[in-house]
Design an enzyme around this catalytic site. Structure first.
Site, short mmCIF file in Angstrom:
data_model
loop_
_atom_site.label_atom_id
_atom_site.label_comp_id
_atom_site.label_asym_id
_atom_site.label_seq_id
_atom_site.Cartn_x
_atom_site.Cartn_y
_atom_site.Cartn_z
N LYS A 161 34.01 1.68 59.03
CA LYS A 161 33.19 1.06 57.99
C LYS A 161 33.69 -0.35 57.71
CE LYS A 161 33.18 0.52 53.62
NZ LYS A 161 32.54 -0.81 53.49
N GLU A 182 47.25 -0.24 54.43
CA GLU A 182 47.76 -1.62 54.47
C GLU A 182 47.15 -2.34 53.29
OE1 GLU A 182 50.00 -2.32 56.43
OE2 GLU A 182 49.77 -0.94 58.11
N CYS A 237 46.72 -11.13 53.61
CA CYS A 237 47.49 -10.21 52.75
C CYS A 237 48.95 -10.62 52.67
CB CYS A 237 47.35 -8.79 53.26
SG CYS A 237 47.51 -8.69 55.03
N GLU A 242 48.31 -10.76 42.90
CA GLU A 242 47.74 -11.28 44.14
C GLU A 242 46.46 -12.06 43.83
OE1 GLU A 242 45.91 -8.53 47.04
OE2 GLU A 242 47.09 -9.60 48.53
P1 NAP Z 1 38.88 -3.71 48.98
O1 NAP Z 1 37.95 -3.97 47.87
O2 NAP Z 1 39.97 -2.74 48.76
O3 NAP Z 1 37.98 -3.27 50.20
C1 NAP Z 1 38.48 -2.90 51.46
C2 NAP Z 1 37.51 -1.93 52.10
O4 NAP Z 1 37.45 -0.73 51.34
C3 NAP Z 1 36.09 -2.45 52.16
O5 NAP Z 1 35.49 -1.99 53.35
C4 NAP Z 1 35.48 -1.79 50.96
O6 NAP Z 1 34.09 -1.68 51.02
C5 NAP Z 1 36.12 -0.45 50.99
N1 NAP Z 1 36.10 0.28 49.73
C6 NAP Z 1 35.98 -0.19 48.47
N2 NAP Z 1 36.02 0.83 47.58
C7 NAP Z 1 36.18 1.97 48.29
C8 NAP Z 1 36.31 3.36 47.95
N3 NAP Z 1 36.29 3.77 46.68
N4 NAP Z 1 36.48 4.26 48.95
C9 NAP Z 1 36.54 3.86 50.22
N5 NAP Z 1 36.40 2.57 50.61
C10 NAP Z 1 36.24 1.63 49.66
O7 NAP Z 1 39.60 -5.02 49.48
P2 NAP Z 1 38.91 -6.40 49.84
O8 NAP Z 1 38.53 -7.10 48.60
O9 NAP Z 1 37.84 -6.18 50.82
O10 NAP Z 1 40.12 -7.13 50.60
C11 NAP Z 1 41.11 -7.82 49.92
C12 NAP Z 1 42.37 -6.98 49.78
O11 NAP Z 1 42.79 -6.45 51.04
C13 NAP Z 1 43.53 -7.79 49.30
O12 NAP Z 1 44.20 -7.10 48.28
C14 NAP Z 1 44.45 -7.90 50.51
O13 NAP Z 1 45.77 -8.10 50.25
C15 NAP Z 1 44.18 -6.65 51.23
N6 NAP Z 1 44.49 -6.79 52.66
C16 NAP Z 1 45.61 -6.18 53.15
C17 NAP Z 1 45.96 -6.31 54.48
C18 NAP Z 1 47.19 -5.65 55.04
O14 NAP Z 1 47.30 -5.50 56.24
N7 NAP Z 1 48.13 -5.23 54.24
C19 NAP Z 1 45.13 -7.05 55.34
C20 NAP Z 1 44.00 -7.66 54.81
C21 NAP Z 1 43.68 -7.50 53.47
P3 NAP Z 1 33.10 -2.90 50.55
O15 NAP Z 1 33.86 -4.16 50.58
O16 NAP Z 1 32.06 -2.85 51.56
O17 NAP Z 1 32.62 -2.52 49.20
#
Ligand code: NAP
Ligand code: MG
Length: 504
Positions: free
Chosen positions: A202, A277, A311, A408
């Site tokens: 997804k 992650e 990240c 963050e």
């Molecule tokens: P996010 O809101 O957590 O979303 C990540 C993914 O999870 C998206 O596909 C999102 O869907 C989905 N999602 C949201 N709510 C969910 C739920 N209740 N159940 C299952 N899936 C769900 O994060 P983001 O805003 O996209 O990305 C930014 C964050 O990612 C930052 O905090 C960053 O640090 C972290 N990040 C970490 C790494 C690492 O390797 N550690 C790498 C990159 C990013 P939708 O967006 O389609 O709603």
């Protein structure tokens, strides 16, 4: 600066063909399909706020179909029991096809996410190609062990043969964010497929297009249907039912700590294996022997690469007081010199942030920083043009007790802080809930080696930052996550260990 229509006129033919489809379909089993409930999500180009495509708004019914397709493909052995050399060959073929279409994928990523296409070609697409090649090789190198056992409660004359076997964990749910849409999908798909798992992917709702293009290449490479399924949709409607589905054996998630915690709890209910992650607030530490010019250039790269939407971005910069003013002044010059523009413009170094919401969030933090009393040394808000552009921003602060130091931001915002001695900086570097990355800038080997074990971070870089490699495990301590992507450790997390004990 070139007008967007001129930039679009120069797109690769494959990109134009792909974008000509106003409504994309998602991949379930062998079908390219709309959502069962018929809804669509708009995909926005963050450089000019135009709608570039619509993708199906997948929901629970679509997720269920996709999991059943992946389950059937796993259980009948069309992938899991394929010869390892065949799995390797198909993964290598996929890497070749991604390389063939590198320009198309880079342009799609640029239009969808905002990042510069030229950088996306080298980083997002180039690294994806090499990553699939690296993981392809593991398909033929999975091994268990033979074990000498004692079984003390059995009679002395009894003999046993004992070994461990590795087996694919099963059906994997891969949920990925919008900052490196193709690359992070590859971090999940590569080891899962090498191990013999089948996958439901997804992508993030903001950036679904490169995953759908990858789906085409997966078909073209000749992967059996159902091995990779791609469901587009938002987190609550598609992500949540996917990670909670009883047909899922492992969840591999990259995203925010907030959502990661939710997913971890849901996974535990089903005993689903889970890799998380999550976020970070990674420190960069400049020791007093470091070259301030190199450190400032390094700091600019550590925080402004991918507009800070990384990240492990170096978002807290600790500089020894001896070099502080010089490093901040140089970093501000780097920040002001970055060319902001449309991702398709070859001159662009810094594109827009991914969405209006993200730009507002980052600017909200910039306002908080000012209110908290941090000083702005560069940038400080939106760029004066349409699209979700935020100027690269450098704050200085004497104290860590600010929200912009602790939380963050996930944008091009760094806080530089002076320090006096190494014990102090080791303590302050660890003083957030996160532990993803950290970098040390110094050529004093002894002090560097003494500092590395004191830093609570999954990766410590020395005289570099944001350098990742397929062979190096990547993941977090503390609230930055659970488990590792990349490297052999990642492959292992897609395998179960079966112990076999035979009485002879
Ligand atoms: P996010 O809101 O957590 O979303 C990540 C993914 O999870 C998206 O596909 C999102 O869907 C989905 N999602 C949201 N709510 C969910 C739920 N209740 N159940 C299952 N899936 C769900 O994060 P983001 O805003 O996209 O990305 C930014 C964050 O990612 C930052 O905090 C960053 O640090 C972290 N990040 C970490 C790494 C690492 O390797 N550690 C790498 C990159 C990013 P939708 O967006 O389609 O709603
Ligand atoms: Mg988008």
């Amino acid at each position: 600066m070139q007008a967007p229509n001129e930039l679009f006129a120069r797109l690769a033919e494959g990109t134009r063909d792909f974008l000509a489809q106003a409504r994309h379909r998602m991949l379930i089993g062998q079908d390219w399909t709309e959502a069962a409930e018929g809804g669509w999500l708009e995909v926005v180009n963050p450089a000019d706020e135009s709608i570039i495509a619509r993708v199906p708004a997948g929901g629970a019914a679509d997720v269920d179909r996709a999991v059943r397709a992946a389950r059937a493909a796993f259980d009948d052995g069309r992938w899991s029991r394929l010869r390892p050399s065949e799995r390797q060959r198909l993964l290598l073929r996929l890497a070749d096809l991604i390389e063939r279409d590198a320009q198309v994928l880079a342009e799609i990523e640029s239009i969808d996410n905002g990042k510069a296409a030229q950088i996306a070609r080298v980083v997002d697409v180039g690294v994806t190609v090499e990553f699939f090649r690296y993981m392809a090789g593991w398909a033929t190198k999975i091994e268990g062990s033979t074990n000498e056992v004692s079984v003390p409660f059995m009679p002395r004359e009894s003999e046993f043969f004992a070994c461990t076997k590795k087996e694919p964990v099963g059906v994997v749910a891969a949920v990925v964010p919008w900052n490196f849409p193709l690359l992070v999908a590859a971090w999940k798909l590569g080891p899962a497929l090498a191990a013999g798992c089948t996958v439901v992917l997804k992508p993030a709702e903001q950036t679904p297009l490169s995953a759908l293009y990858l789906g085409r290449l997966i078909e073209e490479a000749g992967f059996p249907p159902g091995v990779v399924n791609i469901v587009t949709g938002d987190g609550p409607s598609a992500g949540a039912p996917l990670v909670a589905h009883p047909g899922i054996d492992k969840v591999s998630f990259t995203g925010s700590t907030e959502v990661g915690k939710l997913i971890g709890k849901v996974a535990m209910d089903n005993m689903t294996r889970v890799t998380l992650e999550l976020g970070g607030k990674s420190p960069m530490i400049v020791l007093d022997d470091a070259d301030p010019t190199l450190a400032a250039a390094g700091a600019a790269q550590a925080i402004f690469f991918n507009h800070g939407q990384v990240c492990c971005a170096g978002s807290r910069l600790y500089v020894h007081k001896k070099h502080f003013d010089r490093v901040v002044a140089d970093l501000a010059v780097h920040a002001d010199a970055l060319r902001i523009g449309h991702g398709l413009d070859p001159e662009t170094q810094l594109g827009p942030l991914v969405s209006r919401e993200q730009a507002e969030r980052v600017c909200g933090y910039i306002d908080i920083g000012r209110q908290e009393g941090a000083r702005v040394a560069a940038g400080g808000g939106r760029a004066d043009r349409p699209g979700y552009f935020v100027r690269p921003t450098v704050f200085t602060s004497e104290t860590d007790a600010l929200r912009i130091v602790q939380e963050e931001i996930f944008g091009p915002v760094v806080v530089a802080m002076p320090y006096d001695d190494i014990d102090e900086v080791a303590r302050r570097a660890n003083d957030t809930p996160y532990g993803l990355g950290a970098s040390i800038w110094s050529n004093d080997l002894s002090r560097v080696h003494r500092l590395i074990p004191r830093l609570k971070a999954g990766t410590v870089w020395v005289n570099c930052h944001n350098v990742l490699d397929a062979a190096m495990p990547f993941g977090g301590y503390k609230l930055s996550g659970f488990g590792r992507d990349m490297g052999r450790q990642s492959l292992e997390s897609y395998l179960e260990t079966k112990s076999v004990i035979m009485a002879l």
